[in-house]
Design a protein around this motif. Structure first.
Motif, PDB file in Angstrom:
ATOM      1  N   GLU A   9       0.862  -1.160   0.003  1.00  0.00           N
ATOM      2  CA  GLU A   9      -0.051   0.045   0.030  1.00  0.00           C
ATOM      3  C   GLU A   9       1.033   1.250  -0.149  1.00  0.00           C
ATOM      4  OE1 GLU A   9      -2.798   0.057   3.055  1.00  0.00           O
ATOM      5  OE2 GLU A   9      -3.462  -1.898   2.703  1.00  0.00           O
ATOM      6  N   THR A  10       0.605   2.449  -0.671  1.00  0.00           N
ATOM      7  CA  THR A  10       1.275   3.601  -0.843  1.00  0.00           C
ATOM      8  C   THR A  10       0.760   4.510   0.442  1.00  0.00           C
ATOM      9  OG1 THR A  10       1.662   3.166  -3.115  1.00  0.00           O
ATOM     10  CG2 THR A  10       1.925   5.440  -2.285  1.00  0.00           C
ATOM     11  N   THR A  11       1.517   4.838   1.084  1.00  0.00           N
ATOM     12  CA  THR A  11       1.144   5.760   2.266  1.00  0.00           C
ATOM     13  C   THR A  11       1.914   6.847   1.911  1.00  0.00           C
ATOM     14  OG1 THR A  11       0.939   4.260   3.697  1.00  0.00           O
ATOM     15  CG2 THR A  11       1.105   6.266   4.577  1.00  0.00           C
ATOM     16  N   LEU A  12       1.328   8.152   2.239  1.00  0.00           N
ATOM     17  CA  LEU A  12       1.806   9.532   1.870  1.00  0.00           C
ATOM     18  C   LEU A  12       2.648   9.966   3.431  1.00  0.00           C
ATOM     19  CD1 LEU A  12      -0.314  11.425  -0.435  1.00  0.00           C
ATOM     20  CD2 LEU A  12       1.934  10.289  -1.061  1.00  0.00           C
ATOM     21  N   LEU A  13       3.729  10.371   3.293  1.00  0.00           N
ATOM     22  CA  LEU A  13       4.292  10.961   4.512  1.00  0.00           C
ATOM     23  C   LEU A  13       4.741  12.131   4.624  1.00  0.00           C
ATOM     24  CD1 LEU A  13       6.763   7.771   5.366  1.00  0.00           C
ATOM     25  CD2 LEU A  13       4.595   8.156   6.359  1.00  0.00           C
ATOM     26  N   MET A  14       4.346  12.964   5.583  1.00  0.00           N
ATOM     27  CA  MET A  14       4.770  14.387   5.501  1.00  0.00           C
ATOM     28  C   MET A  14       5.758  14.766   6.605  1.00  0.00           C
ATOM     29  SD  MET A  14       1.247  16.259   5.416  1.00  0.00           S
ATOM     30  CE  MET A  14       1.694  17.659   5.236  1.00  0.00           C
ATOM     31  N   ARG A  15       6.775  15.461   6.280  1.00  0.00           N
ATOM     32  CA  ARG A  15       7.640  15.721   7.165  1.00  0.00           C
ATOM     33  C   ARG A  15       7.424  17.094   7.828  1.00  0.00           C
ATOM     34  NH1 ARG A  15      13.148  15.301   3.711  1.00  0.00           N
ATOM     35  NH2 ARG A  15      13.243  12.925   4.184  1.00  0.00           N
ATOM     36  N   ARG A  16       7.513  17.073   9.192  1.00  0.00           N
ATOM     37  CA  ARG A  16       7.156  18.122   9.891  1.00  0.00           C
ATOM     38  C   ARG A  16       8.214  19.406   9.905  1.00  0.00           C
ATOM     39  NH1 ARG A  16       6.426  16.865  15.892  1.00  0.00           N
ATOM     40  NH2 ARG A  16       4.470  16.055  15.076  1.00  0.00           N
ATOM     41  N   PRO A  17       7.881  20.603   9.535  1.00  0.00           N
ATOM     42  CA  PRO A  17       9.022  21.396   9.436  1.00  0.00           C
ATOM     43  C   PRO A  17       9.853  21.686  10.607  1.00  0.00           C
ATOM     44  CG  PRO A  17       6.641  22.795   9.433  1.00  0.00           C
ATOM     45  CD  PRO A  17       6.440  20.953   9.422  1.00  0.00           C
ATOM     46  N   ALA A  18      10.862  22.167  10.493  1.00  0.00           N
ATOM     47  CA  ALA A  18      11.898  22.160  11.638  1.00  0.00           C
ATOM     48  C   ALA A  18      10.963  23.378  12.445  1.00  0.00           C
ATOM     49  CB  ALA A  18      13.171  22.780  11.250  1.00  0.00           C
ATOM     50  N   ALA A  19      11.323  23.222  13.878  1.00  0.00           N
ATOM     51  CA  ALA A  19      10.545  24.117  14.795  1.00  0.00           C
ATOM     52  C   ALA A  19      11.438  25.564  14.531  1.00  0.00           C
ATOM     53  CB  ALA A  19      10.679  23.783  16.309  1.00  0.00           C
ATOM     54  N   LEU A  20      10.656  26.506  14.588  1.00  0.00           N
ATOM     55  CA  LEU A  20      11.266  27.778  14.485  1.00  0.00           C
ATOM     56  C   LEU A  20      12.074  28.399  15.627  1.00  0.00           C
ATOM     57  CD1 LEU A  20       8.455  29.650  12.584  1.00  0.00           C
ATOM     58  CD2 LEU A  20      10.693  28.895  11.596  1.00  0.00           C
ATOM     59  N   GLN A  21      12.918  28.695  15.731  1.00  0.00           N
ATOM     60  CA  GLN A  21      13.794  29.163  16.960  1.00  0.00           C
ATOM     61  C   GLN A  21      13.479  30.818  17.059  1.00  0.00           C
ATOM     62  OE1 GLN A  21      15.600  27.542  19.036  1.00  0.00           O
ATOM     63  NE2 GLN A  21      15.392  25.786  17.878  1.00  0.00           N
ATOM     64  N   PRO A  22      13.000  31.104  18.360  1.00  0.00           N
ATOM     65  CA  PRO A  22      12.768  32.715  18.470  1.00  0.00           C
ATOM     66  C   PRO A  22      13.996  33.415  18.389  1.00  0.00           C
ATOM     67  CG  PRO A  22      13.019  31.349  20.778  1.00  0.00           C
ATOM     68  CD  PRO A  22      12.852  30.271  19.547  1.00  0.00           C
ATOM     69  N   LYS A  23      13.724  34.498  17.910  1.00  0.00           N
ATOM     70  CA  LYS A  23      14.649  35.402  17.416  1.00  0.00           C
ATOM     71  C   LYS A  23      15.379  35.795  18.680  1.00  0.00           C
ATOM     72  CE  LYS A  23      15.847  38.903  14.084  1.00  0.00           C
ATOM     73  NZ  LYS A  23      15.429  40.014  13.361  1.00  0.00           N
ATOM     74  N   ARG A  24      16.784  36.032  18.970  1.00  0.00           N
ATOM     75  CA  ARG A  24      17.108  36.589  20.213  1.00  0.00           C
ATOM     76  C   ARG A  24      17.335  38.108  19.896  1.00  0.00           C
ATOM     77  NH1 ARG A  24      22.136  33.603  22.913  1.00  0.00           N
ATOM     78  NH2 ARG A  24      22.248  35.660  23.893  1.00  0.00           N
ATOM     79  N   PRO A  25      16.579  38.772  20.965  1.00  0.00           N
ATOM     80  CA  PRO A  25      16.793  40.480  20.649  1.00  0.00           C
ATOM     81  C   PRO A  25      18.459  40.774  20.785  1.00  0.00           C
ATOM     82  CG  PRO A  25      16.196  39.864  23.113  1.00  0.00           C
ATOM     83  CD  PRO A  25      16.224  38.291  22.213  1.00  0.00           C
ATOM     84  N   SER A  26      18.534  41.896  20.246  1.00  0.00           N
ATOM     85  CA  SER A  26      19.565  42.536  19.902  1.00  0.00           C
ATOM     86  C   SER A  26      20.431  42.965  21.460  1.00  0.00           C
ATOM     87  CB  SER A  26      19.868  43.481  18.955  1.00  0.00           C
ATOM     88  OG  SER A  26      19.122  44.671  19.382  1.00  0.00           O
ATOM     89  N   PRO A  27      21.481  43.030  21.542  1.00  0.00           N
ATOM     90  CA  PRO A  27      22.082  43.776  22.887  1.00  0.00           C
ATOM     91  C   PRO A  27      21.476  44.939  23.139  1.00  0.00           C
ATOM     92  CG  PRO A  27      24.140  42.743  21.580  1.00  0.00           C
ATOM     93  CD  PRO A  27      22.771  42.592  20.521  1.00  0.00           C
ATOM     94  N   ALA A  28      21.269  45.931  22.170  1.00  0.00           N
ATOM     95  CA  ALA A  28      20.864  47.226  22.236  1.00  0.00           C
ATOM     96  C   ALA A  28      19.506  47.140  22.936  1.00  0.00           C
ATOM     97  CB  ALA A  28      20.776  47.937  21.076  1.00  0.00           C
ATOM     98  N   ARG A  29      18.649  46.115  22.353  1.00  0.00           N
ATOM     99  CA  ARG A  29      17.244  45.900  22.839  1.00  0.00           C
ATOM    100  C   ARG A  29      17.289  45.307  24.110  1.00  0.00           C
ATOM    101  NH1 ARG A  29      12.013  44.778  19.763  1.00  0.00           N
ATOM    102  NH2 ARG A  29      13.164  46.204  18.085  1.00  0.00           N
ATOM    103  N   ARG A  30      18.116  44.423  24.597  1.00  0.00           N
ATOM    104  CA  ARG A  30      18.153  44.017  25.867  1.00  0.00           C
ATOM    105  C   ARG A  30      18.557  45.106  27.019  1.00  0.00           C
ATOM    106  NH1 ARG A  30      21.359  38.476  24.516  1.00  0.00           N
ATOM    107  NH2 ARG A  30      22.723  40.169  24.092  1.00  0.00           N
ATOM    108  N   ILE A  31      19.518  45.787  26.642  1.00  0.00           N
ATOM    109  CA  ILE A  31      19.987  46.926  27.400  1.00  0.00           C
ATOM    110  C   ILE A  31      18.759  47.910  27.548  1.00  0.00           C
ATOM    111  CG2 ILE A  31      21.360  49.023  27.420  1.00  0.00           C
ATOM    112  CD1 ILE A  31      23.439  47.334  26.364  1.00  0.00           C
ATOM    113  N   TRP A  32      18.149  48.278  26.444  1.00  0.00           N
ATOM    114  CA  TRP A  32      16.749  49.175  26.514  1.00  0.00           C
ATOM    115  C   TRP A  32      15.879  48.751  27.658  1.00  0.00           C
ATOM    116  CZ3 TRP A  32      15.846  53.903  26.201  1.00  0.00           C
ATOM    117  CH2 TRP A  32      14.462  54.422  25.950  1.00  0.00           C
ATOM    118  N   ARG A  33      15.575  47.473  27.599  1.00  0.00           N
ATOM    119  CA  ARG A  33      14.459  46.755  28.425  1.00  0.00           C
ATOM    120  C   ARG A  33      14.953  46.964  29.761  1.00  0.00           C
ATOM    121  NH1 ARG A  33      13.135  41.300  25.181  1.00  0.00           N
ATOM    122  NH2 ARG A  33      11.777  42.174  23.385  1.00  0.00           N
ATOM    123  N   GLN A  34      16.205  46.695  30.006  1.00  0.00           N
ATOM    124  CA  GLN A  34      16.502  46.799  31.367  1.00  0.00           C
ATOM    125  C   GLN A  34      16.521  48.362  32.080  1.00  0.00           C
ATOM    126  OE1 GLN A  34      20.651  45.283  31.190  1.00  0.00           O
ATOM    127  NE2 GLN A  34      20.073  43.053  31.408  1.00  0.00           N
TER     128      GLN A  34
END
Length: 197
Positions: A9-34
């Protein structure tokens, strides 16, 4: 997608896309938050204290099995939460009493669990009006301390008697409920308060 052949029997398999990694805030943005966080903390330090500043953190919801092993079936944190709400509902005379009792309770807790047990039983005895003989049946005390194990009450009664705060007396005819037993005096079922709390 790719086809897969299993048992003809032929079965279609789907690949799950790789999990998206959250974008790390830039150093300037981290300093601004602090900086912003520090600014609001500074502003917050000038406000009048709120009641919430003095209360313990709101407890997590207990797992169902946690409630089965706690005293009286109620988790300690939930008992505390109920107490906070009850304090608001009591009359001013009881509110003054609670304020005075807090100092005693803190002192007992500093001294350890035995002092807490003795203080609890001594307080309960002080808040029961004696019968016509000036005595308090132990069954009345246990009813007042519903949910506290009887062995805790018994231990505290023995220690309070040794300390001279109470006198434990023989049971009278018609007394029901738990009694203490002593080799020399037999069954003891009543208490006389010698030194109110």
């Amino acid at each position: 997608m790719r086809p897969s052949d299993i048992d003809g029997e032929t079965t279609l398999l789907m690949r799950r896309p790789a999990a998206l990694q959250p974008k790390r805030p830039s150093p300037a943005r981290r300093i601004w938050r602090q900086i912003i966080g520090g600014f609001w903390s500074f502003i917050d330090s000038f406000r009048d204290p709120r009641l919430d500043d003095y209360l313990p953190p709101v407890p997590d919801r207990p797992a169902r099995e946690d409630t089965l092993v706690c005293e009286g079936g109620i988790p300690q944190a939930e008992r505390g939460e109920r107490l906070l709400l009850e304090v608001v509902r009591v009359s001013p005379e009881y509110l003054r009493g609670v304020a005075a009792l807090v100092e005693y309770a803190e002192h007992w807790h500093e001294r350890g669990p035995i002092a807490v047990e003795d203080g609890l039983v001594h307080l309960a005895l002080s808040r029961i009006r004696p019968d016509q003989h000036g005595e308090i049946p132990i069954s009345w005390l246990e009813r007042k301390l519903e949910g506290v194990p009887s062995y805790v009450v018994t231990r505290a009664l023995r220690r309070l008697a040794q300390d001279g705060a109470i006198e434990v007396l023989p049971a009278r005819e018609g007394d029901v409920g738990a009694r203490l037993y002593e080799e020399l005096r037999g069954y003891l079922g009543r208490v006389k308060l010698r030194r109110p709390l």
